[in-house]
Design an enzyme around this catalytic site. Structure first.
Site, mmCIF file in Angstrom:
data_model
loop_
_atom_site.group_PDB
_atom_site.id
_atom_site.type_symbol
_atom_site.label_atom_id
_atom_site.label_comp_id
_atom_site.label_asym_id
_atom_site.label_seq_id
_atom_site.Cartn_x
_atom_site.Cartn_y
_atom_site.Cartn_z
ATOM 1 N N ARG A 97 39.065 47.758 26.108
ATOM 2 C CA ARG A 97 40.261 46.762 25.905
ATOM 3 C C ARG A 97 40.521 48.102 25.166
ATOM 4 N NH1 ARG A 97 39.607 45.283 30.835
ATOM 5 N NH2 ARG A 97 39.417 43.375 31.258
ATOM 6 N N GLU A 118 49.810 47.343 25.346
ATOM 7 C CA GLU A 118 49.816 47.972 26.795
ATOM 8 C C GLU A 118 50.597 46.978 27.784
ATOM 9 O OE1 GLU A 118 46.178 47.449 29.955
ATOM 10 O OE2 GLU A 118 45.652 48.681 28.225
ATOM 11 N N HIS A 154 44.979 52.313 32.987
ATOM 12 C CA HIS A 154 44.424 51.343 33.198
ATOM 13 C C HIS A 154 43.107 50.745 34.312
ATOM 14 C CE1 HIS A 154 42.994 47.143 31.349
ATOM 15 N NE2 HIS A 154 42.286 47.388 32.129
#
Length: 308
Positions: free
Chosen positions: A224, A252, A271
């Site tokens: 993450r 993000e 991602h």
């Protein structure tokens, strides 16, 4: 009993369910398929946002939340008492491990530089050759769970040396504790982050962590974004001393004017490590198993405890 799932295609992938189970599709938290009463088992959308999380306290009969993601950080600490939170441990092992292998090879073999040269129609042999290689490297995997194990299996044919790190040491399995990182980092050619985002791992990769990495090392973040402190990451990468492959960032999505975009030693993907065509069959196989266990009164698998 009602079950909400986020994909219409999921109905055909669940397998045979007990007759008392009614499965409905809820793709958008703003468009509910039926009244909330009676929903006992909920599968939120993959990488669900705040709007989905907010539904937790509005479903009066909810008993189980089954995530499609391996990470549960958006949900931990927000699930009402009496509701069991389960993650999709195992579902993303092949795809995430595959992404890490691809990212490592891409960076070591200078594929991003050659892609930029291709866009300019430039034969860049003299600029990139000889490239680095994966063979013989020491790979430090921070996160010795199911994805870390899957990565080790896929990297084994490359004749690399492995060092596995977990929250606590498991000497009988050859796994080191996270407290040993200061000693292990200077010895690693490639450092892979595969830990969940918890209070203990947030900001794990800071100035001290990065300074301990050897010159020329590669950092790969498939965990993450907030596991790494972005300001420290930018500062260290700007020196050119190390390189990085990032599937996750903080913030993000990464803003268009962020300095990470312009760094030639950084590979960024949006991602996508777990977003593959094989995701739904694997995910709904797990969901079907969990529903059948719930109806039978059996405890579910993959229960999230302390963020893991």
């Amino acid at each position: 009993m009602k079950v909400w799932i986020p994909h219409q295609a999921g109905h055909a992938l669940l397998g045979e369910l007990p007759p008392e189970v009614t499965v409905e599709t809820m793709e958008d938290p703003a468009k509910l398929p039926s009244p909330m009463a009676g929903v006992r088992f909920w599968v939120p959308p993959f990488l669900a946002g705040e709007e989905a999380v907010a539904l937790l306290h509005e479903l009066p009969d909810l008993a189980v939340v089954q995530l499609l993601s391996a990470g549960a950080d958006a949900w931990v600490g927000r699930v009402p008492a009496g509701v069991t939170l389960c993650d999709a441990r195992g579902v993303h092992d092949p795809s995430t491990a595959e992404w890490v292998v691809a990212a490592i090879l891409s960076q070591l073999r200078a594929f991003p530089a050659m892609a930029r040269a291709q866009a300019r129609r430039r034969w860049a042999y003299d600029e990139v050759a000889p490239t680095d290689e994966l063979t013989g490297k020491r790979v430090l995997i921070v996160g010795a769970g199911s994805i870390g194990t899957a990565l080790r299996e896929r990297l084994t044919p490359f004749e690399v040396e492995f060092v596995m790190v977990a929250r606590t040491a498991r000497p009988e399995q050859g796994v080191h504790g996270v407290d040993e990182l200061p000693r292990l980092l200077p010895q690693a050619d490639v450092v892979v982050l595969l830990v969940p985002l918890t209070e203990q791992t947030r900001g794990l990769v800071d100035e001290t962590f990065l300074a301990a990495m050897r010159d020329g090392a590669l950092l790969v973040n498939a965990a993450r974004g907030p596991v790494a402190r972005t300001d420290a990451l930018v500062a260290e990468l700007a020196t050119g001393r190390i390189s990085a492959a990032l599937d996750v960032t903080d913030p993000e999505p990464l803003p268009a004017d962020h300095p990470l975009w312009e760094m030639p030693n950084v590979l960024i993907t949006p991602h996508v490590a777990g977003s593959v065509r094989g995701l739904l069959p694997r995910a709904y196989r797990l969901v079907g198993q969990q529903i059948r266990r719930f109806v039978a009164g059996e405890p579910p698998r993959n229960v999230v405890v302390d963020g893991y």
